[in-house]
Each structure stands twice: as structure tokens, then as C-alpha cells.
Design a protein around this motif. Sequence first.
Motif: not given
Ligand SMILES: Cc1cc2nc3c(=O)[nH]c(=O)nc-3n(C[C@H](O)[C@H](O)[C@H](O)COP(=O)(O)OP(=O)(O)OC[C@H]3O[C@@H](n4cnc5c(N)ncnc54)[C@H](O)[C@@H]3O)c2cc1C
Length: 84
Positions: A10-18, A35-37, A40-49
Motif C-alpha cells: 500500500v503506497v501512502g501512509g495517510g488515513t486512506a493508506g493505513w 505500507l510505504v510512507e 518528503e510528502i506529508g499527510i493531510v492529517g486533519v479532521g475532527e469527526a
Molecule cells: C480542514 C480539513 C478538515 C477535515 N475534517 C475532516 C473531518 O472532520 N472528518 C473526516 O473524516 N475528514 C476530514 N478531512 C478530510 C481528511 O482529513 C482527509 O480526507 C484525509 O486525511 C485524507 O487522507 P488520505 O490518506 O487520502 O491522504 P493523505 O493524508 O494526503 O495521505 C496521502 C499519503 O500518500 C503519501 N504519498 C503521496 N505521494 C506519494 C508518493 N509518490 N510516494 C509515496 N507516498 C506518497 C503521502 O506521503 C501521504 O502519507 C478534513 C480535511 C481538511 C483539509
Amino acid sequence: MSPASKRIVVVGGGTAGWMAATSLATALPGSTVQLVESEEIGIVGVGEASFPMLRDYHKLNGIDEAGFLRATNGTFKLGIEFRD
Ligand SMILES: Cc1cc2nc3c(=O)[nH]c(=O)nc-3n(C[C@H](O)[C@H](O)[C@H](O)COP(=O)(O)OP(=O)(O)OC[C@H]3O[C@@H](n4cnc5c(N)ncnc54)[C@H](O)[C@@H]3O)c2cc1C
């Protein structure tokens, strides 16, 4: 490794990846989930509900919800009001 077992990356260590990696590891016992994180690229990492379907995700993956809330210092949010 048995013929049915798989190696999954799984590529990407954000919410969706984990969440995907957890579900795949639960659904496919005997498989290896890596899982590959990115450093260089951070996670969105926000959310309260979250959506109520998160409870199904917990059940599906055998995650103790009360323990999860304690560990993450989370709370239940009962509603959101949008104005204008
Ligand atoms: C202000 C705000 C408030 C929010 N509030 C809520 C809420 O209340 N409830 C809710 O459910 N959601 C909320 N969200 C949405 C939620 O936070 C995001 O949808 C979610 O965190 C996205 O997770 P993700 O795993 O899709 O993406 P990301 O967190 O962006 O993770 C993507 C991952 O992919 C990796 N990656 C990218 N490119 C590469 C590459 N080339 N090679 C290796 N790794 C790579 C990155 O390093 C990262 O680890 C909110 C978002 C915002 C901006």
C-alpha cells in the motif's frame, strides 16, 4: 507462503493508506501487507469527526472502539450545523 497468500504493498501512509492496509491484513490472513510512507510528502492529517460507517470499519477489523477512543483521546460528535 501458501499459494493463496499474497504480498500487498500500500503506497501512502495517510488515513486512506493505513485503513486500507488494516482491512487488507484482516481480510487476507496469511498475506503480507507492507505500507510505504514518504519522508518528503506529508499527510493531510486533519479532521475532527467521522461518518457513522467508521463503526463498521472498527467491527470489521476487530478494533475495540472504547479502547480506540481512549488511545486517540477521541470523542463522539453527535452533529454538525452548517450556516449560510
Ligand atoms: C480542514 C480539513 C478538515 C477535515 N475534517 C475532516 C473531518 O472532520 N472528518 C473526516 O473524516 N475528514 C476530514 N478531512 C478530510 C481528511 O482529513 C482527509 O480526507 C484525509 O486525511 C485524507 O487522507 P488520505 O490518506 O487520502 O491522504 P493523505 O493524508 O494526503 O495521505 C496521502 C499519503 O500518500 C503519501 N504519498 C503521496 N505521494 C506519494 C508518493 N509518490 N510516494 C509515496 N507516498 C506518497 C503521502 O506521503 C501521504 O502519507 C478534513 C480535511 C481538511 C483539509
